[in-house]
Design a protein around this motif. Structure first.
Motif, PDB file in Angstrom:
ATOM      1  N   SER A   5       9.664 -17.153 -17.847  1.00  0.00           N
ATOM      2  CA  SER A   5       9.366 -16.921 -16.431  1.00  0.00           C
ATOM      3  C   SER A   5       8.256 -17.869 -16.000  1.00  0.00           C
ATOM      4  O   SER A   5       7.233 -17.983 -16.676  1.00  0.00           O
ATOM      5  CB  SER A   5       8.944 -15.477 -16.203  1.00  0.00           C
ATOM      6  OG  SER A   5       7.805 -15.159 -16.977  1.00  0.00           O
ATOM      7  N   PRO A   6       8.445 -18.561 -14.863  1.00  0.00           N
ATOM      8  CA  PRO A   6       7.444 -19.534 -14.423  1.00  0.00           C
ATOM      9  C   PRO A   6       6.091 -18.899 -14.148  1.00  0.00           C
ATOM     10  O   PRO A   6       5.993 -17.769 -13.660  1.00  0.00           O
ATOM     11  CB  PRO A   6       8.054 -20.117 -13.146  1.00  0.00           C
ATOM     12  CG  PRO A   6       9.520 -19.823 -13.247  1.00  0.00           C
ATOM     13  CD  PRO A   6       9.615 -18.530 -13.990  1.00  0.00           C
ATOM     14  N   ASP A   8       2.232 -19.083 -12.241  1.00  0.00           N
ATOM     15  CA  ASP A   8       1.850 -19.327 -10.858  1.00  0.00           C
ATOM     16  C   ASP A   8       1.835 -20.823 -10.555  1.00  0.00           C
ATOM     17  O   ASP A   8       1.688 -21.648 -11.456  1.00  0.00           O
ATOM     18  CB  ASP A   8       0.464 -18.741 -10.583  1.00  0.00           C
ATOM     19  CG  ASP A   8       0.462 -17.209 -10.593  1.00  0.00           C
ATOM     20  OD1 ASP A   8       1.557 -16.631 -10.437  1.00  0.00           O
ATOM     21  OD2 ASP A   8      -0.621 -16.632 -10.752  1.00  0.00           O
ATOM     22  N   ALA A   9       1.949 -21.153  -9.282  1.00  0.00           N
ATOM     23  CA  ALA A   9       1.903 -22.551  -8.865  1.00  0.00           C
ATOM     24  C   ALA A   9       0.527 -23.138  -9.142  1.00  0.00           C
ATOM     25  O   ALA A   9      -0.490 -22.430  -9.087  1.00  0.00           O
ATOM     26  CB  ALA A   9       2.230 -22.658  -7.381  1.00  0.00           C
ATOM     27  N   ALA A 178      14.740 -24.492  -8.214  1.00  0.00           N
ATOM     28  CA  ALA A 178      14.785 -23.500  -9.294  1.00  0.00           C
ATOM     29  C   ALA A 178      14.739 -24.180 -10.655  1.00  0.00           C
ATOM     30  O   ALA A 178      14.087 -23.675 -11.590  1.00  0.00           O
ATOM     31  CB  ALA A 178      16.051 -22.656  -9.167  1.00  0.00           C
ATOM     32  N   GLU A 181      11.182 -25.391 -11.379  1.00  0.00           N
ATOM     33  CA  GLU A 181      10.330 -24.292 -11.841  1.00  0.00           C
ATOM     34  C   GLU A 181      10.688 -23.863 -13.258  1.00  0.00           C
ATOM     35  O   GLU A 181       9.800 -23.536 -14.061  1.00  0.00           O
ATOM     36  CB  GLU A 181      10.441 -23.117 -10.875  1.00  0.00           C
ATOM     37  CG  GLU A 181       9.844 -23.439  -9.509  1.00  0.00           C
ATOM     38  CD  GLU A 181       9.777 -22.250  -8.572  1.00  0.00           C
ATOM     39  OE1 GLU A 181       8.952 -22.279  -7.643  1.00  0.00           O
ATOM     40  OE2 GLU A 181      10.558 -21.284  -8.791  1.00  0.00           O
ATOM     41  N   GLN A 186       6.397 -23.510 -14.111  1.00  0.00           N
ATOM     42  CA  GLN A 186       5.449 -23.074 -13.089  1.00  0.00           C
ATOM     43  C   GLN A 186       6.107 -23.104 -11.713  1.00  0.00           C
ATOM     44  O   GLN A 186       7.074 -23.830 -11.494  1.00  0.00           O
ATOM     45  CB  GLN A 186       4.210 -23.961 -13.085  1.00  0.00           C
ATOM     46  CG  GLN A 186       4.498 -25.416 -12.813  1.00  0.00           C
ATOM     47  CD  GLN A 186       3.315 -26.322 -13.047  1.00  0.00           C
ATOM     48  OE1 GLN A 186       3.403 -27.516 -12.890  1.00  0.00           O
ATOM     49  NE2 GLN A 186       2.175 -25.782 -13.444  1.00  0.00           N
ATOM     50  N   ARG A 187       5.578 -22.296 -10.824  1.00  0.00           N
ATOM     51  CA  ARG A 187       6.079 -22.285  -9.464  1.00  0.00           C
ATOM     52  C   ARG A 187       5.720 -23.590  -8.754  1.00  0.00           C
ATOM     53  O   ARG A 187       4.710 -24.214  -9.073  1.00  0.00           O
ATOM     54  CB  ARG A 187       5.490 -21.106  -8.681  1.00  0.00           C
ATOM     55  CG  ARG A 187       5.767 -19.746  -9.282  1.00  0.00           C
ATOM     56  CD  ARG A 187       7.236 -19.380  -9.183  1.00  0.00           C
ATOM     57  NE  ARG A 187       7.493 -18.036  -9.720  1.00  0.00           N
ATOM     58  CZ  ARG A 187       8.701 -17.555  -9.942  1.00  0.00           C
ATOM     59  NH1 ARG A 187       9.766 -18.284  -9.690  1.00  0.00           N
ATOM     60  NH2 ARG A 187       8.847 -16.338 -10.435  1.00  0.00           N
TER      61      ARG A 187
END
Length: 338
Positions: A5-6, A8-9, A178, A181, A186-187
């Motif tokens: 799961s990515p 945070d940005a 998608a 990411e 990461q987002r």
């Protein structure tokens, strides 16, 4: 090795770049190039970093291998030289124009369907020839035309609209976002427009290196492996004759490398070792030697990298200096220049 799961940005901030290369003339530091460098080990961990590897930045065309993976995941049936062209920042040579036409023909489309910006060829020799011949700027000649042709075909295969394939809200661009990411882990921090007109996704330098490492370590036959195989086997299709990024892939066995405007370089080996470089002022003269030193830090034999050690500075027609990586990076000197 990598999270499913990515994260945070990355933060949008002024990057805390550090000196990465010196311009040496006659033994005196005449200029300093700032930037950031990251080196990943085969285990995916950061082995070396300099500057700011976590701030949001725009990878420019260095993201094209990731975009190509996204298109294959969406059903694009390309391999070999045409897949390499789909990930290319090409020089505008006739083979690049012909390859883009082939992609369009396979898709049942035409040059007029392209929405990239018309331009002259990137290669200065080819561009000068165009000027002498009175040829105008062309969408085919623009260095991203292979990517755009592939985007159009992917959109058509998906049953998506073609006129607005560059809209960030288009299903194609959502699929690409998608994949960005997924592979960077990461987002996306921001979305803007690249020079060619396509959406450009802001990530971190660390995320860019991680994405290329995931591409080079993917299982055979996967979209990631197909992109890596195509670009390595057809390096000049992804760039052009005489381009340093193609020479780098020829010099280092198994290396996948991609450059980007504004001083971006990313490269990865089949075992997952990877490097990414951002030169703050966008200077190519610093990008190449800094990337070569980063690869040496990653364990590449320095003897394979000597031709990338930095361009000479001339004084009166004679070598008087060069661009050299800073000592913190250049722990394995490549070649000694004046």
């Amino acid at each position: 090795m990598y999270s499913s799961s990515p994260a945070d940005a990355p933060l949008v901030r002024e990057p805390l770049h550090a000196p990465v290369a010196h311009l040496i003339r006659g033994g005196v530091v005449e200029g300093i190039h700032y930037g950031s460098v990251v080196v990943l080990g085969a285990d995916g961990q950061v082995q070396f970093q300099l500057g700011d590897i976590e701030a949001a930045f725009y990878p420019r065309s260095a993201l094209k291998p990731v975009q190509a993976v996204a298109m294959l995941r969406a059903g694009l049936p390309l391999d070999g030289d045409l897949l390499s062209l789909a990930a290319a920042s090409h020089s505008g040579e006739e083979r690049h124009l012909a390859g883009t036409r082939r992609i369009l023909q396979l898709a049942g489309l035409a040059e007029d369907d392209l929405r990239n910006v018309p331009d002259m060829p990137f290669d200065p020799v080819v561009r000068d020839a165009w000027v002498r011949e009175g040829r105008p700027p062309s969408r085919l000649a623009q260095n991203c035309s292979g990517k755009h042709a592939a985007m159009l075909w992917t959109a058509k295969l998906g049953g998506w609209s073609l006129d607005d394939y560059l809209d960030p809200a288009h299903p194609l661009q959502q699929a690409i976002a998608a994949t960005v990411e997924d592979l960077t882990g990461q987002r996306v921090a921001r979305v803007t427009v690249d020079g060619c007109g396509a959406p450009l996704f802001s990530i971190s330098l660390h995320g860019l290196a991680r994405a290329l490492a995931r591409i080079t370590t993917a299982a055979p036959g996967t979209p990631e492996a197909r992109v890596a195989d195509a670009m390595r086997a057809h390096a000049e299709m992804a760039s052009g004759a005489g381009r340093d990024v193609a020479a780098l892939m020829r010099a280092v066995p198994g290396l996948l490398a991609k450059d980007g405007f504004e001083g971006v370089q990313v490269a990865a080996l089949p075992d997952g070792r990877a490097v990414a470089v951002k030169i703050a002022d966008g200077a190519n003269r610093a990008r190449v030697p800094v990337a070569a030193s980063a690869l040496a830090r990653a364990g590449v034999d320095p003897a394979l990298l000597t031709e990338f050690a930095g361009e000479l500075l001339l004084g009166g027609g004679q070598p008087v200096g060069s661009v050299r990586p800073v000592r913190a990076l250049d722990t394995v000197p490549l070649t000694a220049c004046a």
